[in-house]
Design an enzyme around this catalytic site. Structure first.
Site, PDB file in Angstrom:
ATOM      1  N   ARG A  25       7.632  -6.552   6.307  1.00 45.63           N
ATOM      2  CA  ARG A  25       7.775  -5.540   7.351  1.00 45.63           C
ATOM      3  C   ARG A  25       7.423  -6.044   8.743  1.00 45.63           C
ATOM      4  O   ARG A  25       7.650  -5.343   9.724  1.00 45.63           O
ATOM      5  CB  ARG A  25       6.931  -4.306   7.018  1.00 45.63           C
ATOM      6  CG  ARG A  25       5.434  -4.566   7.012  1.00 45.63           C
ATOM      7  CD  ARG A  25       4.653  -3.322   6.695  1.00 45.63           C
ATOM      8  NE  ARG A  25       3.208  -3.586   6.750  1.00 45.63           N
ATOM      9  CZ  ARG A  25       2.304  -2.650   6.988  1.00 45.63           C
ATOM     10  NH1 ARG A  25       2.670  -1.394   7.182  1.00 45.63           N
ATOM     11  NH2 ARG A  25       1.019  -2.957   7.010  1.00 45.63           N
TER      12      ARG A  25
ATOM     13  N   HIS B 232       9.237   2.466   2.069  1.00 43.84           N
ATOM     14  CA  HIS B 232       8.141   3.356   2.491  1.00 43.84           C
ATOM     15  C   HIS B 232       8.686   4.466   3.392  1.00 43.84           C
ATOM     16  O   HIS B 232       8.396   4.535   4.591  1.00 43.84           O
ATOM     17  CB  HIS B 232       7.102   2.510   3.217  1.00 43.84           C
ATOM     18  CG  HIS B 232       5.764   3.143   3.387  1.00 43.84           C
ATOM     19  ND1 HIS B 232       5.578   4.445   3.782  1.00 43.84           N
ATOM     20  CD2 HIS B 232       4.521   2.614   3.223  1.00 43.84           C
ATOM     21  CE1 HIS B 232       4.281   4.697   3.867  1.00 43.84           C
ATOM     22  NE2 HIS B 232       3.617   3.600   3.528  1.00 43.84           N
TER      23      HIS B 232
ATOM     24  N   GLU C 287       8.352   7.697  -1.366  1.00 46.74           N
ATOM     25  CA  GLU C 287       8.782   6.305  -1.364  1.00 46.74           C
ATOM     26  C   GLU C 287       9.280   5.846  -2.732  1.00 46.74           C
ATOM     27  O   GLU C 287       8.565   5.985  -3.727  1.00 46.74           O
ATOM     28  CB  GLU C 287       7.621   5.402  -0.946  1.00 46.74           C
ATOM     29  CG  GLU C 287       6.853   5.902   0.273  1.00 46.74           C
ATOM     30  CD  GLU C 287       5.505   5.231   0.430  1.00 46.74           C
ATOM     31  OE1 GLU C 287       5.368   4.063   0.013  1.00 46.74           O
ATOM     32  OE2 GLU C 287       4.577   5.873   0.959  1.00 46.74           O
TER      33      GLU C 287
END
Length: 276
Positions: free
Chosen positions: A80, A148, A249
């Site tokens: 990420r 997420h 998620e």
């Protein structure tokens, strides 16, 4: 491709119906999705930080190769906060494919050779995100992963989630069974539901809409809202913003994925919005 004031390149996806999405190369991070004729469907904090090496608060962060702090790596792994590259030819304005390869920076915390690809596509009332992991090394490795997803809701105290009744979930070090017919969030929640069904529904009555979530490849579902006290401790989230979001998620947490050399794994989440 465009950029933001921080200099991070951003891609804009559009469907002929009017559905649109925005994706940063930083983290392969989807930060916006607006269904045709509708309003923003993803939560993005007004205090989110856009900078190299920093995760963006909101949207759909890609979690790999470790979920949360469940292991020795940095929280939620490395994907990420890494720069991804576009690998499709750009001939489909509503879709994009991004790639992340292992590097000296990823080897510093996770010494494995891999290729991660994220395919994002927007339609009239739907958003599809597909994550593929390939083991390009000569030895097996294990990982956990998640998409997420921060859904934007009008008031989380009025929202509810259907499809989790009777399922086992982990909350911290405890494991319990959800006995509620639907999950209503009225306080901090941080649960990993194990072996969940592929289809879930999130009701957002304040905005008169429902989110229909369909996962493939991911065995589990994470539900998270930090509520007031924890939100106040987050530097990249304003104090009242917990009321505007719920994370639901698609995840692989309970049993890590084991990939042999040369093998691949794919997990996806497709979200559709419909009037309530």
């Amino acid at each position: 491709m465009t950029g933001d004031p921080a200099g991070l390149p951003k891609l804009r996806l559009s469907h002929p119906s009017g559905g649109r999405a925005e994706v940063y190369l930083h983290g392969a991070h989807v930060t916006s999705w607006v269904p045709a004729g509708g309003s923003e469907a993803l939560f993005l904090s007004r205090a989110a930080t856009f900078a190299q090496g920093t995760a963006i608060r909101g949207g759909v962060p890609v979690i790999f190769p470790q979920f949360a702090a469940l292991g020795p790596l940095p929280k939620h792994g490395v994907a990420r906060t890494q720069p991804w590259e576009r690998v499709d030819d750009g001939d489909r304005p509503g879709a994009v494919r991004l790639r992340l390869r292992d590097s000296a920076e990823t080897h510093a915390v996770w010494p494995h050779a891999f290729v991660a690809e994220l395919a994002v596509e927007v339609g009239d009332d739907w958003l599809s995100i597909e994550l593929t992991i390939r083991n390009t090394g000569d030895a097996a490795f294990e990982f956990t992963a998640a998409l997420h997803t921060y859904l934007r809701v009008g008031d989380v105290r009025r929202a509810s989630i259907e499809g989790l009744h009777g399922l086992r979930y982990r909350a911290g070090k405890e494991e319990r069974v959800d006995e509620d017919r639907s999950l209503i969030v009225n306080g901090e929640v941080d649960r990993v539901y194990l072996n969940t069904p592929p289809d879930l529904v999130v009701h957002d009555p304040q905005n008169a809409r429902d989110f229909l979530l369909r996962a493939r490849g991911f065995a589990d579902t994470v539900v998270w809202n930090p509520w007031a006290a924890a939100t106040a401790a987050l530097p990249d989230m304003e104090d009242d913003e917990y009321l505007e979001m719920i994370c639901v998620e698609a995840a692989q947490v309970g049993a890590p994925v084991r990939l042999d050399a040369g093998a691949s794994w794919t997990g996806s989440q497709r979200i559709r919005v419909q009037p309530a």
